[in-house]
Write a protein that holds these residues in place. Structure first.
Motif, PDB file in Angstrom:
ATOM      1  N   ASP A 165       0.853  -1.188   0.000  1.00 30.02           N
ATOM      2  CA  ASP A 165       0.000   0.000   0.000  1.00 30.02           C
ATOM      3  C   ASP A 165       0.888   1.237   0.000  1.00 30.02           C
ATOM      4  O   ASP A 165       1.361   1.667   1.053  1.00 30.02           O
ATOM      5  CB  ASP A 165      -0.912  -0.035   1.238  1.00 30.02           C
ATOM      6  N   GLN A 166       1.125   1.793  -1.176  1.00 29.97           N
ATOM      7  CA  GLN A 166       2.039   2.926  -1.334  1.00 29.97           C
ATOM      8  C   GLN A 166       1.655   4.087  -0.427  1.00 29.97           C
ATOM      9  O   GLN A 166       0.537   4.621  -0.509  1.00 29.97           O
ATOM     10  CB  GLN A 166       2.035   3.404  -2.792  1.00 29.97           C
ATOM     11  N   ASP A 167       2.572   4.488   0.458  1.00 27.30           N
ATOM     12  CA  ASP A 167       2.375   5.610   1.385  1.00 27.30           C
ATOM     13  C   ASP A 167       1.176   5.410   2.319  1.00 27.30           C
ATOM     14  O   ASP A 167       0.743   6.353   2.978  1.00 27.30           O
ATOM     15  CB  ASP A 167       2.198   6.940   0.645  1.00 27.30           C
ATOM     16  N   GLY A 168       0.622   4.192   2.349  1.00 24.23           N
ATOM     17  CA  GLY A 168      -0.561   3.958   3.179  1.00 24.23           C
ATOM     18  C   GLY A 168      -1.805   4.616   2.617  1.00 24.23           C
ATOM     19  O   GLY A 168      -2.753   4.904   3.354  1.00 24.23           O
ATOM     20  N   LYS A 169      -1.815   4.845   1.294  1.00 26.36           N
ATOM     21  CA  LYS A 169      -2.929   5.589   0.681  1.00 26.36           C
ATOM     22  C   LYS A 169      -4.261   4.891   0.862  1.00 26.36           C
ATOM     23  O   LYS A 169      -5.272   5.522   1.215  1.00 26.36           O
ATOM     24  CB  LYS A 169      -2.647   5.789  -0.811  1.00 26.36           C
ATOM     25  N   MET A 170      -4.316   3.568   0.623  1.00 23.14           N
ATOM     26  CA  MET A 170      -5.586   2.851   0.780  1.00 23.14           C
ATOM     27  C   MET A 170      -6.032   2.856   2.236  1.00 23.14           C
ATOM     28  O   MET A 170      -7.220   3.024   2.536  1.00 23.14           O
ATOM     29  CB  MET A 170      -5.442   1.414   0.265  1.00 23.14           C
ATOM     30  N   ALA A 171      -5.076   2.697   3.142  1.00 29.29           N
ATOM     31  CA  ALA A 171      -5.414   2.727   4.567  1.00 29.29           C
ATOM     32  C   ALA A 171      -5.959   4.085   4.972  1.00 29.29           C
ATOM     33  O   ALA A 171      -6.914   4.192   5.756  1.00 29.29           O
ATOM     34  CB  ALA A 171      -4.185   2.379   5.404  1.00 29.29           C
ATOM     35  N   ARG A 172      -5.373   5.139   4.413  1.00 31.98           N
ATOM     36  CA  ARG A 172      -5.823   6.494   4.728  1.00 31.98           C
ATOM     37  C   ARG A 172      -7.261   6.720   4.245  1.00 31.98           C
ATOM     38  O   ARG A 172      -8.042   7.428   4.892  1.00 31.98           O
ATOM     39  CB  ARG A 172      -4.883   7.517   4.083  1.00 31.98           C
ATOM     40  N   PHE A 228      -5.837  -2.161  10.643  1.00 29.80           N
ATOM     41  CA  PHE A 228      -4.605  -2.813  11.075  1.00 29.80           C
ATOM     42  C   PHE A 228      -3.466  -1.798  11.214  1.00 29.80           C
ATOM     43  O   PHE A 228      -2.605  -1.952  12.087  1.00 29.80           O
ATOM     44  CB  PHE A 228      -4.196  -3.936  10.112  1.00 29.80           C
ATOM     45  N   THR A 229      -3.461  -0.766  10.386  1.00 31.23           N
ATOM     46  CA  THR A 229      -2.471   0.306  10.545  1.00 31.23           C
ATOM     47  C   THR A 229      -2.630   0.964  11.906  1.00 31.23           C
ATOM     48  O   THR A 229      -1.642   1.228  12.613  1.00 31.23           O
ATOM     49  CB  THR A 229      -2.624   1.347   9.422  1.00 31.23           C
ATOM     50  N   GLU A 230      -3.864   1.220  12.303  1.00 31.38           N
ATOM     51  CA  GLU A 230      -4.120   1.812  13.626  1.00 31.38           C
ATOM     52  C   GLU A 230      -3.670   0.864  14.729  1.00 31.38           C
ATOM     53  O   GLU A 230      -3.119   1.296  15.753  1.00 31.38           O
ATOM     54  CB  GLU A 230      -5.614   2.134  13.765  1.00 31.38           C
ATOM     55  N   HIS A 231      -3.897  -0.401  14.536  1.00 36.91           N
ATOM     56  CA  HIS A 231      -3.469  -1.417  15.503  1.00 36.91           C
ATOM     57  C   HIS A 231      -1.953  -1.375  15.702  1.00 36.91           C
ATOM     58  O   HIS A 231      -1.459  -1.370  16.840  1.00 36.91           O
ATOM     59  CB  HIS A 231      -3.911  -2.798  15.008  1.00 36.91           C
ATOM     60  N   PHE A 284       8.506   4.063   5.292  1.00 32.69           N
ATOM     61  CA  PHE A 284       8.086   4.829   4.118  1.00 32.69           C
ATOM     62  C   PHE A 284       6.557   4.967   4.041  1.00 32.69           C
ATOM     63  O   PHE A 284       6.049   5.648   3.153  1.00 32.69           O
ATOM     64  CB  PHE A 284       8.587   4.160   2.840  1.00 32.69           C
ATOM     65  N   ASN A 285       5.850   4.292   4.933  1.00 36.82           N
ATOM     66  CA  ASN A 285       4.386   4.350   4.966  1.00 36.82           C
ATOM     67  C   ASN A 285       3.989   5.598   5.748  1.00 36.82           C
ATOM     68  O   ASN A 285       3.890   5.585   6.976  1.00 36.82           O
ATOM     69  CB  ASN A 285       3.843   3.078   5.622  1.00 36.82           C
ATOM     70  N   THR A 286       3.753   6.691   5.028  1.00 34.92           N
ATOM     71  CA  THR A 286       3.535   7.979   5.695  1.00 34.92           C
ATOM     72  C   THR A 286       2.299   7.953   6.591  1.00 34.92           C
ATOM     73  O   THR A 286       2.284   8.585   7.657  1.00 34.92           O
ATOM     74  CB  THR A 286       3.420   9.116   4.664  1.00 34.92           C
ATOM     75  N   HIS A 287       1.277   7.236   6.185  1.00 34.33           N
ATOM     76  CA  HIS A 287       0.076   7.161   7.021  1.00 34.33           C
ATOM     77  C   HIS A 287       0.374   6.435   8.338  1.00 34.33           C
ATOM     78  O   HIS A 287      -0.051   6.888   9.409  1.00 34.33           O
ATOM     79  CB  HIS A 287      -1.050   6.448   6.265  1.00 34.33           C
ATOM     80  N   LEU A 288       1.118   5.345   8.267  1.00 35.87           N
ATOM     81  CA  LEU A 288       1.481   4.623   9.487  1.00 35.87           C
ATOM     82  C   LEU A 288       2.319   5.502  10.406  1.00 35.87           C
ATOM     83  O   LEU A 288       2.076   5.548  11.628  1.00 35.87           O
ATOM     84  CB  LEU A 288       2.248   3.347   9.123  1.00 35.87           C
ATOM     85  N   ILE A 289       3.302   6.203   9.858  1.00 35.02           N
ATOM     86  CA  ILE A 289       4.145   7.078  10.683  1.00 35.02           C
ATOM     87  C   ILE A 289       3.307   8.176  11.330  1.00 35.02           C
ATOM     88  O   ILE A 289       3.483   8.506  12.513  1.00 35.02           O
ATOM     89  CB  ILE A 289       5.290   7.686   9.836  1.00 35.02           C
ATOM     90  N   GLU A 290       2.374   8.734  10.578  1.00 36.81           N
ATOM     91  CA  GLU A 290       1.499   9.769  11.137  1.00 36.81           C
ATOM     92  C   GLU A 290       0.669   9.221  12.290  1.00 36.81           C
ATOM     93  O   GLU A 290       0.465   9.898  13.311  1.00 36.81           O
ATOM     94  CB  GLU A 290       0.573  10.323  10.050  1.00 36.81           C
TER      95      GLU A 290
END
Length: 354
Positions: free
Chosen positions: A203-210, A263-266, A291-297
């Motif tokens: 998931d590039q940059d966590g885009k789908m997760a975002r 799962f990113t939130e987890h 590199f997963n910007t959403h996860l880091i945020e």
């Protein structure tokens, strides 16, 4: 009395559970004034052929014959890829240190297995190879993981925490003059598999997760898993993910992007629980998840600890770097596995030499 060298040129090989490919890093280490210094000279990730991805992913369900055969053939593959890397960049390594690829990791059964036969790598490269770093610690009653913390202590002592966001999220830090470390939770091994259902490798940059929405009931079930309430030392393997994570996600009936978001939130919540939320503390953060910007945020949202992202080579190849360093310590006959981290009966000097 033999004097130990103060400089080493080593190739480190690392293959993670997320099956991104083989990380190859040519590293130099120096020991001036009794303090280790390192430099990643040349590094790259070589994707596995699709047939090998499938073979590695399903090997735990194969016969004993197929397991041994794959161990040998995978060792020859690692040797050939490393030989090509050496020739491509005209390198002159002193030796190779290989993590191998983990197929089984159940330390409570005194069991861990990383394939990639060391003798096969040596045969292909005509170089000394150090491998099989985990089994001695497991034999001594330890988890056999994580092994990177000795590198964190000796190479990255400027940071309060060292966080790796790879197939699994793991952390290491000093406490009461002991190095402590443990696997926090699954990370890319789950996120990449979910992204794969959409035809993407990650998931590039966590885009789908975002774009997704957190599913409260699934998040609560994930955070309630007993592993998270166990004290360290502790470690995770693919088997645990198959038994505990996928049933919660596969049976939920929710959209993929919502599962990715949840799962990113987890991951972010579990990381935050593993550290002291202190704005004066620095946490070196490496691995593909950096590199997963959403996860880091989301991690930054849950903790005041400063997330420090190093240069891309260190983010991508820190584990290969440290396994190269473990090989250095092995050949120097110095401790490269800490009982304070793994729970073994003693510190040890792990690794077989071919």
């Amino acid at each position: 009395m033999n004097t130990l060298p103060e400089k080493y040129n080593v190739i480190g090989l690392m293959s993670g559970t997320s099956l991104d490919g083989l990380d190859i890093a040519f590293c130099s280490f120096e020991f001036p004034e009794k303090k280790w210094q390192y430099h990643i000279v040349q590094a790259e990730t070589v994707p596995y052929p699709e047939a090998w991805n499938s073979r590695l992913e399903n090997l735990e369900n194969s016969s004993a014959f197929e397991f041994v055969k794959t161990d040998i053939e995978y060792g020859h593959l690692l040797g050939k890829l490393t030989r090509d890397f050496i020739q491509k960049h005209q390198l002159h390594p002193d030796f190779i240190a290989s993590h191998g690829h983990t197929i089984f990791h159940q330390p409570t059964l005194n069991l861990t297995a990383q394939i990639g036969r060391v003798s096969a790598i040596a045969a292909e490269t005509r170089l000394t190879v150090v491998g099989d770093f985990r089994s001695l610690d497991v034999a001594l009653g330890g988890q056999g993981a994580p092994l990177v913390p000795i590198g964190d202590r000796l190479l990255f002592s400027d940071y309060n925490y060292c966080l790796n966001l790879g197939g699994f999220a793991n952390i290491s830090f000093e406490q009461d003059e002991n190095r402590l470390a443990f696997d926090i939770c699954p990370a890319n091994i789950v996120l990449n598999k979910l992204a794969g259902k959409t035809g993407k490798s990650f998931d590039q940059d966590g885009k789908m997760a975002r774009e997704g929405k957190i599913i409260p009931v699934v998040l609560e079930q994930l955070n309630a898993l007993p592993y998270y309430h166990q004290p360290a030392p502790k470690s995770l393997g693919k088997e645990w993910v198959l038994n505990h994570i996928w049933p919660l996600l596969n049976d939920s009936g929710h959209e993929l992007r919502d599962l990715l978001s949840t799962f990113t939130e987890h991951i972010a919540m579990q990381v935050s629980l593993a550290v002291n939320s202190n704005p004066e503390y620095k946490m070196l953060t490496t691995g593909g998840g950096a590199f997963n910007t959403h996860l880091i945020e989301r991690i930054c949202h849950h903790t005041k600890t400063n997330i420090m992202l190093p240069d891309p080579d260190t983010i991508n190849f820190k584990e290969a770097l440290v396994f190269a360093f473990l090989g250095v310590l092995r050949l120097r006959n110095e401790t490269n596995c800490l009982k304070s981290v793994t729970g073994a009966s003693s510190d040890s000097i792990g690794g077989t030499i071919s």
